[in-house]
Design a protein around this motif. Structure first.
Motif, PDB file in Angstrom:
ATOM      1  N   SER A  83      10.460 -27.114   5.159  1.00 47.94           N
ATOM      2  CA  SER A  83       9.886 -26.208   6.161  1.00 47.94           C
ATOM      3  C   SER A  83       9.904 -24.805   5.587  1.00 47.94           C
ATOM      4  O   SER A  83      10.965 -24.210   5.435  1.00 47.94           O
ATOM      5  CB  SER A  83      10.708 -26.247   7.452  1.00 47.94           C
ATOM      6  OG  SER A  83      10.811 -27.563   7.932  1.00 47.94           O
ATOM      7  N   VAL A  84       8.726 -24.296   5.278  1.00 50.64           N
ATOM      8  CA  VAL A  84       8.622 -22.970   4.655  1.00 50.64           C
ATOM      9  C   VAL A  84       8.358 -21.922   5.729  1.00 50.64           C
ATOM     10  O   VAL A  84       7.500 -22.117   6.592  1.00 50.64           O
ATOM     11  CB  VAL A  84       7.485 -22.938   3.603  1.00 50.64           C
ATOM     12  CG1 VAL A  84       7.302 -21.531   3.044  1.00 50.64           C
ATOM     13  CG2 VAL A  84       7.765 -23.924   2.487  1.00 50.64           C
ATOM     14  N   VAL A  97      13.617 -23.246   5.623  1.00 53.97           N
ATOM     15  CA  VAL A  97      14.482 -23.234   6.809  1.00 53.97           C
ATOM     16  C   VAL A  97      14.632 -24.663   7.327  1.00 53.97           C
ATOM     17  O   VAL A  97      14.000 -25.589   6.808  1.00 53.97           O
ATOM     18  CB  VAL A  97      13.926 -22.313   7.920  1.00 53.97           C
ATOM     19  CG1 VAL A  97      13.907 -20.866   7.457  1.00 53.97           C
ATOM     20  CG2 VAL A  97      12.545 -22.760   8.359  1.00 53.97           C
ATOM     21  N   ASN A  98      15.493 -24.831   8.345  1.00 52.60           N
ATOM     22  CA  ASN A  98      15.717 -26.132   8.986  1.00 52.60           C
ATOM     23  C   ASN A  98      15.992 -27.226   7.941  1.00 52.60           C
ATOM     24  O   ASN A  98      15.367 -28.279   7.971  1.00 52.60           O
ATOM     25  CB  ASN A  98      14.508 -26.534   9.854  1.00 52.60           C
ATOM     26  CG  ASN A  98      14.222 -25.510  10.948  1.00 52.60           C
ATOM     27  OD1 ASN A  98      15.052 -24.674  11.263  1.00 52.60           O
ATOM     28  ND2 ASN A  98      13.037 -25.594  11.513  1.00 52.60           N
TER      29      ASN A  98
HETATM   30  C1  LIG Z   1      12.708 -24.593  12.541  1.00 55.12           C
HETATM   31  O1  LIG Z   1      13.231 -25.193  13.707  1.00 55.12           O
HETATM   32  C2  LIG Z   1      13.027 -24.423  14.884  1.00 55.12           C
HETATM   33  C3  LIG Z   1      13.764 -25.094  16.009  1.00 55.12           C
HETATM   34  O2  LIG Z   1      13.526 -26.469  16.043  1.00 55.12           O
HETATM   35  C4  LIG Z   1      11.529 -24.315  15.146  1.00 55.12           C
HETATM   36  O3  LIG Z   1      11.298 -23.537  16.295  1.00 55.12           O
HETATM   37  C5  LIG Z   1      10.869 -23.645  13.946  1.00 55.12           C
HETATM   38  O4  LIG Z   1       9.473 -23.626  14.117  1.00 55.12           O
HETATM   39  C6  LIG Z   1      11.206 -24.400  12.650  1.00 55.12           C
HETATM   40  N1  LIG Z   1      10.683 -23.619  11.535  1.00 55.12           N
HETATM   41  C7  LIG Z   1       9.823 -24.109  10.623  1.00 55.12           C
HETATM   42  C8  LIG Z   1       9.338 -23.143   9.604  1.00 55.12           C
HETATM   43  O5  LIG Z   1       9.466 -25.276  10.610  1.00 55.12           O
END
Ligand SMILES: *[C@@H]1O[C@H](CO)[C@@H](O)[C@H](O)[C@H]1NC(C)=O
Ligand SMILES: *[C@@H]1O[C@H](CO)[C@@H](O)[C@H](O)[C@H]1NC(C)=O
Length: 278
Positions: A83-84, A97-98
């Motif tokens: 997840s960028v 992230v995540n």
């Molecule tokens: C990371 O997780 C959060 C909470 O689930 C979400 O709101 C956010 O969009 C995610 N970020 C990415 C870049 O995927």
């Protein structure tokens, strides 16, 4: 005159020798906890060339592309576990992230120059993703007081982690002899089949030499290198008929990490101060 000619020649030579796109540094963490974030840095030196693209791959699959000629210059390819955060990413940094278990893998940064040469350089590194335990080691089975020749039995258990944790018992701040130890046992977590709870048992007969000023100090340390280290400590006093002094101390205390860190810092600093004084 001769010296100047030599200098010019030398300058031309060095310029020519290094005049090629260079990947200076790939800054990628080796271990990160699940749920956290990671900044991947890729520093390059164009050496007179013009940048065509910076591409990032995970396990051979492209997930991020920066092409300055494009509008917008950034392109992201959805990839499992990657997840960028685009707003924090650029030509030299990618913010992940995540982080999940799926995020573990080989990350490669690839930098290319413009036509006609399209010089390409790359470097890659592995990122491990650990599942850290929620909380500290938990100690069960201990009594507040013990007598000489009483059996001291306790379990230390750490909530599920991946990889498995290393547990260690200390008696009066010294590692417990292996004859005092049973285990470790691992219990696979029901909700996280990839993670396991770790349990280590301590059992021994308390002798006079185990009581220092009427107390035994027990500590269980849990480590998952290099991201996690926590401990739980308790002090157990000798049962009343043998009690020394009149002011009976608190039966049990659990020290916090902060105190423990202070203690070890103090034990580091005292010899240093002593050396300075000498
Ligand atoms: C990371 O997780 C959060 C909470 O689930 C979400 O709101 C956010 O969009 C995610 N970020 C990415 C870049 O995927
Ligand atoms: C310690 O843990 C082991 C393994 O789970 C268990 O068999 C034993 O009964 C426990 N003992 C105590 C004192 O909690």
């Amino acid at each position: 005159m001769f010296a100047r000619t030599m200098l010019v020649l030398l300058l031309l030579w060095t310029q020519d020798a290094v005049r090629s796109l260079r990947l200076v540094e790939l800054r990628v963490p080796t271990h990160e906890p699940e749920g956290g974030m990671a900044l991947l840095g890729c520093q390059y030196d164009m050496e007179g060339d013009t940048l065509y693209s910076v591409k990032w791959y995970k396990d051979g699959r492209e997930f991020y592309r920066f092409v300055p000629k494009n509008d917008p210059p950034v392109y992201y390819f959805p990839t499992p576990g990657v997840s960028v955060e685009i707003s924090r990413s650029s030509n030299t940094v990618v913010a992940l992230v995540n982080l999940t278990q799926e995020s573990a893998g080989h990350y490669r940064c690839e930098v290319s120059g413009e036509a006609p040469k399209f010089t390409t350089v790359f470097r890659q590194k592995y990122i491990n993703i650990h599942l850290l335990p929620k909380g500290r080691p938990r100690v069960t089975g201990l009594k507040e007081q013990y007598n000489f020749d009483d059996m001291v039995v306790a379990n230390c258990s750490l909530p599920p982690s991946r990889p498995k944790a290393h547990l260690k018992w200390l008696v009066n701040d010294k590692p417990a002899p292996s004859s005092y130890i049973l285990g470790p046992w691992y219990r696979v977590s029901a909700e996280r089949p990839d993670a396991a709870e770790t349990i280590l048992q301590l059992s021994f007969y308390a002798t006079t030499s185990d009581f220092i000023n009427g107390a035994i100090k027990l500590k269980c340390q849990a480590t998952i290198a290099p991201l996690y280290q926590r401990e739980t400590e308790s002090t157990h006093y000798i049962a009343l008929p043998y009690s020394i002094g009149t002011d009976a101390p608190e039966a049990k205390e659990i020290k916090d990490d902060a105190t423990v860190v202070d203690d070890s810092l103090a034990s580091l600093l005292i010899p240093i101060i002593f050396l300075i004084l000498l």
